[in-house]
Scaffold this motif. Structure first.
Motif, short mmCIF file in Angstrom:
data_model
loop_
_atom_site.label_atom_id
_atom_site.label_comp_id
_atom_site.label_asym_id
_atom_site.label_seq_id
_atom_site.Cartn_x
_atom_site.Cartn_y
_atom_site.Cartn_z
N ASP A 7 -0.62 -9.59 4.93
CA ASP A 7 0.12 -9.98 3.99
C ASP A 7 0.42 -9.16 2.92
O ASP A 7 0.22 -8.05 2.41
CB ASP A 7 -0.95 -10.90 2.70
CG ASP A 7 0.21 -12.22 1.66
OD1 ASP A 7 0.44 -13.57 2.76
OD2 ASP A 7 1.28 -11.90 0.98
N SER B 118 -7.58 -18.75 2.79
CA SER B 118 -7.98 -19.62 4.26
C SER B 118 -8.95 -17.70 4.34
O SER B 118 -9.90 -17.94 5.90
CB SER B 118 -6.57 -19.38 5.62
OG SER B 118 -6.24 -19.05 4.74
N ASP C 269 5.10 -5.37 4.56
CA ASP C 269 5.63 -6.98 5.07
C ASP C 269 4.72 -6.52 6.40
O ASP C 269 5.01 -5.44 7.01
CB ASP C 269 6.82 -6.57 5.47
CG ASP C 269 7.70 -7.54 5.61
OD1 ASP C 269 6.99 -7.67 7.24
OD2 ASP C 269 8.82 -8.60 5.42
N PHE C 270 4.40 -7.48 7.27
CA PHE C 270 3.19 -7.73 8.43
C PHE C 270 4.64 -6.40 9.74
O PHE C 270 3.90 -6.52 10.76
CB PHE C 270 3.12 -8.35 8.69
CG PHE C 270 2.76 -9.06 9.03
CD1 PHE C 270 4.42 -10.17 10.17
CD2 PHE C 270 2.43 -10.46 8.47
CE1 PHE C 270 4.24 -10.88 10.00
CE2 PHE C 270 2.98 -12.47 8.04
CZ PHE C 270 4.04 -12.10 9.46
N TYR D 257 -1.71 -14.86 1.49
CA TYR D 257 -1.41 -15.01 -0.70
C TYR D 257 -3.23 -14.97 -1.37
O TYR D 257 -2.70 -13.81 -1.16
CB TYR D 257 -1.73 -16.66 -0.13
CG TYR D 257 -1.62 -17.47 -1.47
CD1 TYR D 257 0.40 -17.10 -2.12
CD2 TYR D 257 -1.68 -18.84 -1.90
CE1 TYR D 257 0.22 -17.60 -3.42
CE2 TYR D 257 -1.01 -19.64 -2.53
CZ TYR D 257 -0.36 -18.61 -4.00
OH TYR D 257 0.37 -19.16 -4.26
N ASP E 7 0.25 -17.73 9.55
CA ASP E 7 0.54 -18.81 8.04
C ASP E 7 1.37 -18.27 7.15
O ASP E 7 0.80 -17.82 6.33
CB ASP E 7 -1.04 -18.98 7.43
CG ASP E 7 -0.48 -20.10 6.33
OD1 ASP E 7 0.29 -21.23 6.42
OD2 ASP E 7 -1.93 -20.35 5.77
N GLY F 215 -0.75 -13.90 6.86
CA GLY F 215 -0.14 -14.80 5.98
C GLY F 215 -1.59 -15.01 4.74
O GLY F 215 -2.25 -16.27 5.67
C1 LIG Z 1 1.26 -20.12 3.24
S1 LIG Z 1 1.44 -18.61 2.31
C2 LIG Z 1 -0.67 -18.04 2.75
C3 LIG Z 1 -1.81 -19.29 2.48
C4 LIG Z 1 -2.83 -18.65 3.76
N1 LIG Z 1 -3.26 -18.72 4.39
C5 LIG Z 1 -4.34 -19.59 2.38
O1 LIG Z 1 -3.97 -20.56 3.36
O2 LIG Z 1 -4.72 -19.42 1.45
C6 LIG Z 1 2.25 -17.25 3.26
C7 LIG Z 1 1.93 -16.32 2.80
O3 LIG Z 1 2.60 -15.03 4.11
C8 LIG Z 1 2.80 -14.10 3.64
N2 LIG Z 1 4.46 -14.33 4.07
C9 LIG Z 1 5.17 -14.18 4.31
N3 LIG Z 1 5.60 -13.15 5.21
C10 LIG Z 1 5.29 -12.16 5.29
C11 LIG Z 1 5.49 -11.00 5.65
N4 LIG Z 1 6.50 -10.63 6.68
N5 LIG Z 1 4.93 -10.13 6.04
C12 LIG Z 1 3.88 -10.32 4.85
N6 LIG Z 1 3.53 -10.66 4.38
C13 LIG Z 1 4.38 -12.47 4.81
C14 LIG Z 1 3.48 -14.65 1.94
O4 LIG Z 1 3.75 -13.73 1.10
C15 LIG Z 1 2.57 -15.40 1.33
O5 LIG Z 1 1.82 -15.12 0.54
#
Ligand SMILES: C[S@@+](CC[C@H](N)C(=O)[O-])C[C@H]1O[C@@H](n2cnc3c(N)ncnc32)[C@H](O)[C@@H]1O
Length: 311
Positions: free
Chosen positions: A180, A159, A223-224, A155, A242, A153
């Motif tokens: 991500d 982070s 999608d991970f 984004y 995250d 995660g």
């Molecule tokens: C809250 S954001 C992450 C923020 C980042 N860690 C930061 O602090 O800058 C959550 C991210 O997780 C990604 N995400 C959620 N489930 C996912 C999955 N199954 N595979 C890939 N990405 C995923 C979303 O698309 C999003 O970009």
């Protein structure tokens, strides 16, 4: 609409709002739902949680996520932490006391690294998260915990950038895998996660450009739950999770424990303490409660949930 609760003040207010909007609803207690079949659920648009306390909200989220007919039903909830807050404030002897932190002894200063990150990224990783994360990264590097670092995660990369900068500042050669979609949140079929679907839009080229100066960073796009198996990360020293949803969090704990994390390595869940991330909290407990060989700690400072795999 199905309203689930104990008839308390919040649920009564919820019913008042539904009536005033002429929305038909039925009210039930959580215990009634376990044996429900398609026939009872037919025509229902969403489940609304009438509980606001974390234990019952979390229990309801777990029940629905694993329910044969409720799993896909939209689940709406509002966390009320006011009661906990009042108790905490009345018992907390420190008030506004400030503590001397080990990060003040660091050079370069983590505060400077964080400020620098804000010149390049919109603020997404909070300062409290970073100050805790910094200390865990340092612990992993100083203790030579084998393996690389992965973020699940990323984004827009805030982070991830902080982790990469910190590894550099600590003189570590560890790689950082950033997982991500780098497009938008995946479509989430589970009711508890549904509202995240297709939010979090990202410009991948922008992320790539901003992370390009770090030769140890690998962006893993997709999608991970699909990309992790084909990415040769090896057992990780630290996984920073995250990703917000129940589905993704469950997947990661199942995929990474026990063999995907080195002995002494860490799983850090960013989302746990967030009042709106109920699915994540439910998944953490479903995956970790009763599992031996783990040391677990919740940071009241940042809201991070830290799990150390002991052996
Ligand atoms: C809250 S954001 C992450 C923020 C980042 N860690 C930061 O602090 O800058 C959550 C991210 O997780 C990604 N995400 C959620 N489930 C996912 C999955 N199954 N595979 C890939 N990405 C995923 C979303 O698309 C999003 O970009």
């Amino acid at each position: 609409m199905l309203s689930v609760g104990d008839g308390g003040e919040f649920q009564q207010a919820l019913h008042g709002a539904l009536r005033s909007h002429h929305v038909p609803f039925r009210a039930h207690a959580m215990a009634d739902l376990a044996a429900w079949t398609d026939a009872e659920v037919k025509g229902m648009a969403a489940v609304m949680c009438g509980y606001t306390d974390p234990p019952r909200m979390t229990a309801l989220a777990r029940l629905l996520a694993n329910h044969p007919v409720f799993a896909d039903a939209r689940f709406e909830y509002a966390s009320g932490l006011d009661a906990e807050h009042v108790v905490f404030r009345s018992l907390d002897e420190y008030g506004d006391t400030w503590f001397v932190s080990p990060v003040l002894l660091e050079s370069p200063s983590p505060y400077d690294l964080y400020e620098e990150s804000l010149t390049k990224f919109e603020q997404k990783c909070g300062l409290r998260d970073y100050l805790d994360l910094y200390q865990w990264l340092k612990t992993v590097v100083e203790n030579d915990i084998p393996g690389d670092v992965a973020e699940f995660g990323s984004y827009k990369g805030h982070s991830g950038y902080l982790i990469a900068r910190t590894l550099g500042a600590l003189g570590s050669a560890k790689r950082l895998y950033m997982f991500d979609t780098f497009e938008s949140f995946p479509v989430e079929p589970l009711g508890v996660d549904h509202f995240w679907s297709e939010t979090h839009e990202v410009d991948f080229e922008d992320v790539r450009t901003k992370l390009a100066p770090f030769s140890n960073v690998q962006l893993v796009k997709g999608d991970f739950t699909e990309t992790l198996a084909s990415t040769a990360t090896g057992p990780l020293a630290l996984a920073y999770i995250d990703c917000d949803s129940y589905r993704a969090t469950r997947f990661l704990f199942d995929a990474l424990l026990p063999d995907g994390i080195s002995a002494g390595g860490l799983l850090i869940c960013e989302d746990y303490g967030h009042p709106a991330l109920l699915g994540n909290r439910a998944a953490v407990h479903e995956s970790l409660d009763g599992r031996p060989g783990l040391l677990r700690f919740f940071s009241q400072f940042s809201g991070l949930y830290i799990t150390v795999k002991l052996t």
